[in-house]
Design an enzyme around this catalytic site. Structure first.
Site, PDB file in Angstrom:
ATOM      1  CE1 TYR A  21      37.976  30.480  30.872  1.00 54.34           C
ATOM      2  CE2 TYR A  21      39.714  28.989  30.158  1.00 54.34           C
ATOM      3  CZ  TYR A  21      39.020  30.177  30.018  1.00 54.34           C
ATOM      4  OH  TYR A  21      39.361  31.053  29.017  1.00 54.34           O
ATOM      5  CE  LYS A  46      36.194  30.322  27.745  1.00 53.34           C
ATOM      6  NZ  LYS A  46      35.548  31.466  27.088  1.00 53.34           N
TER       7      LYS A  46
HETATM    8  P1  NAP Z   1      38.689  39.716  31.074  1.00 50.06           P
HETATM    9  O1  NAP Z   1      39.717  40.760  30.894  1.00 50.06           O
HETATM   10  O2  NAP Z   1      38.405  39.211  32.445  1.00 50.06           O
HETATM   11  O3  NAP Z   1      37.338  40.185  30.354  1.00 50.06           O
HETATM   12  C1  NAP Z   1      36.161  39.442  30.469  1.00 50.06           C
HETATM   13  C2  NAP Z   1      35.000  40.397  30.409  1.00 50.06           C
HETATM   14  O4  NAP Z   1      33.785  39.661  30.602  1.00 50.06           O
HETATM   15  C3  NAP Z   1      35.080  41.437  31.537  1.00 50.06           C
HETATM   16  O5  NAP Z   1      34.754  42.693  31.022  1.00 50.06           O
HETATM   17  C4  NAP Z   1      34.014  40.953  32.497  1.00 50.06           C
HETATM   18  O6  NAP Z   1      33.440  41.971  33.281  1.00 50.06           O
HETATM   19  C5  NAP Z   1      33.003  40.375  31.529  1.00 50.06           C
HETATM   20  N1  NAP Z   1      32.023  39.538  32.213  1.00 50.06           N
HETATM   21  C6  NAP Z   1      32.214  38.694  33.254  1.00 50.06           C
HETATM   22  N2  NAP Z   1      31.038  38.141  33.618  1.00 50.06           N
HETATM   23  C7  NAP Z   1      30.101  38.676  32.817  1.00 50.06           C
HETATM   24  C8  NAP Z   1      28.703  38.512  32.714  1.00 50.06           C
HETATM   25  N3  NAP Z   1      28.025  37.704  33.547  1.00 50.06           N
HETATM   26  N4  NAP Z   1      28.030  39.205  31.771  1.00 50.06           N
HETATM   27  C9  NAP Z   1      28.689  40.046  30.929  1.00 50.06           C
HETATM   28  N5  NAP Z   1      30.017  40.264  30.997  1.00 50.06           N
HETATM   29  C10 NAP Z   1      30.711  39.570  31.923  1.00 50.06           C
HETATM   30  O7  NAP Z   1      39.079  38.437  30.205  1.00 50.06           O
HETATM   31  P2  NAP Z   1      39.704  38.280  28.754  1.00 50.06           P
HETATM   32  O8  NAP Z   1      41.023  37.659  28.924  1.00 50.06           O
HETATM   33  O9  NAP Z   1      39.542  39.510  27.948  1.00 50.06           O
HETATM   34  O10 NAP Z   1      38.730  37.128  28.230  1.00 50.06           O
HETATM   35  C11 NAP Z   1      37.744  37.338  27.242  1.00 50.06           C
HETATM   36  C12 NAP Z   1      37.312  35.966  26.737  1.00 50.06           C
HETATM   37  O11 NAP Z   1      38.461  35.292  26.193  1.00 50.06           O
HETATM   38  C13 NAP Z   1      36.777  35.058  27.838  1.00 50.06           C
HETATM   39  O12 NAP Z   1      35.720  34.276  27.337  1.00 50.06           O
HETATM   40  C14 NAP Z   1      37.969  34.179  28.164  1.00 50.06           C
HETATM   41  O13 NAP Z   1      37.598  32.940  28.713  1.00 50.06           O
HETATM   42  C15 NAP Z   1      38.598  34.027  26.798  1.00 50.06           C
HETATM   43  N6  NAP Z   1      40.009  33.638  26.805  1.00 50.06           N
HETATM   44  C16 NAP Z   1      40.945  34.427  27.373  1.00 50.06           C
HETATM   45  C17 NAP Z   1      42.281  34.025  27.349  1.00 50.06           C
HETATM   46  C18 NAP Z   1      43.387  34.851  27.954  1.00 50.06           C
HETATM   47  O14 NAP Z   1      44.523  34.367  28.058  1.00 50.06           O
HETATM   48  N7  NAP Z   1      43.136  36.095  28.358  1.00 50.06           N
HETATM   49  C19 NAP Z   1      42.628  32.806  26.739  1.00 50.06           C
HETATM   50  C20 NAP Z   1      41.629  32.024  26.180  1.00 50.06           C
HETATM   51  C21 NAP Z   1      40.318  32.450  26.210  1.00 50.06           C
HETATM   52  P3  NAP Z   1      34.011  42.208  34.798  1.00 50.06           P
HETATM   53  O15 NAP Z   1      35.477  42.426  34.648  1.00 50.06           O
HETATM   54  O16 NAP Z   1      33.268  43.387  35.274  1.00 50.06           O
HETATM   55  O17 NAP Z   1      33.701  40.956  35.555  1.00 50.06           O
END
Ligand code: NAP
Length: 254
Positions: free
Chosen positions: A161, A165
């Protein structure tokens, strides 16, 4: 008099992985400042994408849902072409779709490694390429890639991961300098721990660790990540490119 430099009226924004979490918050926030939003995500999440669109329309904006699996590179350009044919432009791209695999580095399999890089890094690059092909011939545009605070403040058992990033941040800087003269600004946002479905499985120990480690003493809400994304998409950030903006409650400052 209202300050229009934070608005996106007449612009079209594409958000990947927009059915939930940070992507959903970005889509809603972009819609609120006047952008027409292409709400994209996996085909099996179409009900969620439609719901996000309905919320944007109810709030007075316009949005349409599109199926896009960013790990399927052959589908990216045709999907962006389809969005263009339906919405007329692509002025903003938010590369939000992301996945993670947690676990000891000694146990990560090749397929796990490849999956994380395919969604997070390769998917981000080819979406940038598809959007920039249009932006470079139509007044430029804004690309915002969702990276992570962990690029600057690593944690164990997240090798695939965090590597992906870190790659996104390097990619952001590279494309920013390559495409600056074509009017395309490329930035990244580095969220700290945020309350989304991705982190919903965190147990009370993990939550206590966040509370103790974060200067603001809590996880972020998705809207707190989305608002800086809107800023980077707006005319207000016209001089910012190649930047990784930490949105982490002071985590990496401490
Ligand atoms: P999340 O709730 O898991 O949302 C991620 C979204 O991406 C989900 O809708 C997922 O769909 C979709 N996705 C997964 N694989 C995909 C693909 N191949 N094509 C298109 N869509 C896809 O995560 P989040 O926390 O909102 O994260 C959003 C972004 O922020 C990510 O890049 C994550 O790494 C980053 N981030 C999050 C955090 C945190 O603490 N939450 C911190 C730092 C960075 P499905 O659910 O159907 O798989």
């Amino acid at each position: 008099m209202a300050d229009d430099s934070f608005r996106l009226d007449g612009k079209v924004a594409v958000v990947t992985g927009a059915g939930q979490g940070i992507g959903q918050a970005c889509a809603l926030a972009l819609g609120r400042v006047g952008a027409t939003v292409a709400v994209t995500g996996l085909n099996n999440r179409f009900a969620d994408l439609d719901k996000v669109c309905a919320d944007i329309v109810t709030a007075g904006g316009w949005a349409e849902a599109f199926a896009l699996d960013v790990s399927d590179v052959s589908s990216i350009k045709p999907t962006f072409d389809f969005i263009l044919s339906k919405l007329g432009s692509i002025d903003v791209l938010v590369n939000n779709a992301g996945v993670r695999v947690n676990g000891p580095s000694l146990g990560i399999s090749e397929s796990e490694w490849d999956w994380v890089q395919a969604v997070n890094l390769k998917g981000t690059f080819f979406c940038c390429q598809a959007a920039a092909a249009h932006m470079s011939t139509h007044d430029g545009g804004r690309i915002i890639n969702i990276a992570s605070q962990m690029v600057d403040s690593a944690a164990p058992e997240r090798a695939a991961y965090i590597a992906s990033k870190g790659g996104i941040v390097a990619l952001t800087k590279t494309l920013a300098v390559e495409w600056a003269h074509q009017g395309i600004q490329v930035n990244a946002v580095g969220p700290g721990p945020t309350n989304t479905p991705m982190t919903a499985s965190a147990d009370s120990t993990a939550s206590a660790q966040v509370q103790a480690r974060s200067p603001i003493g809590r996880r972020l809400e998705p809207s707190e990540v989305a608002n800086p994304v809107v800023f980077l998409a707006s005319p207000a950030s016209g001089a910012i490119t190649g930047h990784h903006l930490m949105v982490d409650g002071g985590w990496t400052a401490s």
